[in-house]
Design an enzyme around this catalytic site. Structure first.
Site, short mmCIF file in Angstrom:
data_model
loop_
_atom_site.label_atom_id
_atom_site.label_comp_id
_atom_site.label_asym_id
_atom_site.label_seq_id
_atom_site.Cartn_x
_atom_site.Cartn_y
_atom_site.Cartn_z
N SER A 6 0.84 -1.20 0.00
CA SER A 6 0.00 0.00 0.00
C SER A 6 0.87 1.25 0.00
CB SER A 6 -0.90 0.00 1.24
OG SER A 6 -1.39 1.30 1.45
N HIS A 31 -1.23 -1.07 -4.26
CA HIS A 31 -2.53 -0.73 -3.67
C HIS A 31 -2.53 0.78 -3.37
CE1 HIS A 31 -6.14 -1.77 -1.25
NE2 HIS A 31 -5.69 -0.86 -0.39
N ASP A 33 -4.62 3.87 -1.75
CA ASP A 33 -5.72 4.18 -0.82
C ASP A 33 -6.20 5.61 -1.00
OD1 ASP A 33 -6.02 1.76 0.80
OD2 ASP A 33 -3.94 2.14 1.38
N MET A 35 -8.76 8.41 0.16
CA MET A 35 -9.62 8.75 1.31
C MET A 35 -10.10 10.19 1.18
SD MET A 35 -7.49 6.98 4.38
CE MET A 35 -6.70 5.38 4.17
N HIS A 64 -8.23 1.57 -4.17
CA HIS A 64 -9.20 1.33 -3.09
C HIS A 64 -9.85 2.66 -2.72
CE1 HIS A 64 -9.64 0.00 1.43
NE2 HIS A 64 -10.81 0.15 0.83
N MET A 66 -12.03 4.89 -0.65
CA MET A 66 -12.74 5.08 0.62
C MET A 66 -13.35 6.47 0.55
SD MET A 66 -9.80 3.30 2.93
CE MET A 66 -8.66 3.40 1.55
N MET A 135 -11.94 -5.73 4.86
CA MET A 135 -11.09 -4.86 5.69
C MET A 135 -10.82 -5.56 7.02
SD MET A 135 -10.30 -2.21 3.97
CE MET A 135 -9.35 -1.50 5.33
N ASP A 174 -7.09 -6.47 3.78
CA ASP A 174 -6.37 -5.20 3.88
C ASP A 174 -6.44 -4.66 5.30
OD1 ASP A 174 -5.29 -2.68 3.44
OD2 ASP A 174 -6.98 -1.93 2.26
N GLY A 196 0.91 -2.35 4.20
CA GLY A 196 1.47 -1.00 4.23
C GLY A 196 2.68 -0.93 5.13
#
Ligand code: DX5
Ligand code: ZN
Length: 220
Positions: A6, A31, A33, A35, A64, A66, A135, A174, A196
């Protein structure tokens, strides 16, 4: 097992070099992330950064999301260079439509579930997704502790997918993944593991990748 480091735990002051190091180490997935500060308390980065990295990397970009109402941003992430877009079931009242839209953009589609969301959310959507993301921490930050309930949830998800004839849907886990829990995660049915803090904190990356892969092998 595929290991997807990540980016959130990488050195942000030298991302291009980090990517090159990952590729040289034999990593195949990255990956990313995303957010929005609304669905989760944290804010990270968006399409412009992904686009800049895309021009430097051949890694499979596993994005991913979020973010609330992810359907608004699919095109932007596709144009930036995503290979797969994963949306959260909790952020979209029309997940089936959004998953279909992701596939219509010629991307792989994934559905993510928070630790507290039951796997029943998957039963009638399994045909619409390529990957299910479970998750194993509350989304929002890297470096959190793995929630052990994930093992039972993972086994139940694997069984559900098999029972409904959707065992081609891969399962990703994850949050808090490390070499110590990798064997049990693989044994319980995980195909893709995101890491990560437990990956980026350990150089050289080739050695770290090997540690994860050896652990995975012992869980097969
Ligand atoms: C958490 C993110 C994870 C996180 C993983 O909300 O979705 O991908 O970066 O980091 P670690 O492996 O440190 O838990
Ligand atoms: Zn993630």
């Amino acid at each position: 097992m595929i290991l997807a480091p990540s980016l959130l735990s990488a050195d942000f002051s030298r991302l291009a070099e980090e990517l090159a190091e990952l590729e040289n180490a034999g990593v195949t997935w990255l990956h990313l992330d995303i957010m929005d500060g609304v669905f989760v308390p944290n804010i990270t980065f968006g399409p412009p950064l992904i686009k800049a990295l895309r021009s430097r990397s051949k890694l499979f970009f596993d994005v991913h999301l979020m973010i609330e109402e992810p359907a608004r941003h699919l095109l932007a992430f596709r144009d930036a260079g995503a290979d797969m877009i994963v949306i959260h079931a909790e952020t979209d009242r029309h997940a089936r439509r959004t998953l279909a839209e992701i596939r219509a953009l010629d991307l792989k589609a994934g559905l993510a579930l928070n630790p507290g969301t039951d796997i029943s959310a998957v039963r009638w959507l399994a045909r619409d997704m390529d990957m299910l993301l479970l998750m194993s921490v509350n989304p929002g930050f890297s470096g959190q502790k793995f929630l052990p309930e994930t093992f039972a949830k993972l086994r139940a998800a694997k069984k559900l997918l098999t029972d409904i004839g959707a065992s081609d849907v891969t399962i990703q886990v994850d949050g808090g993944v490390c070499p110590e829990n990798t064997a049990e995660l693989v044994a319980a049915g995980a195909d893709v593991l995101v890491s990560g803090s437990s990956f980026f904190g350990h150089k050289p990356y080739a050695t770290r990748l090997k540690t994860f892969m050896l652990a995975a092998k012992s869980g097969q």
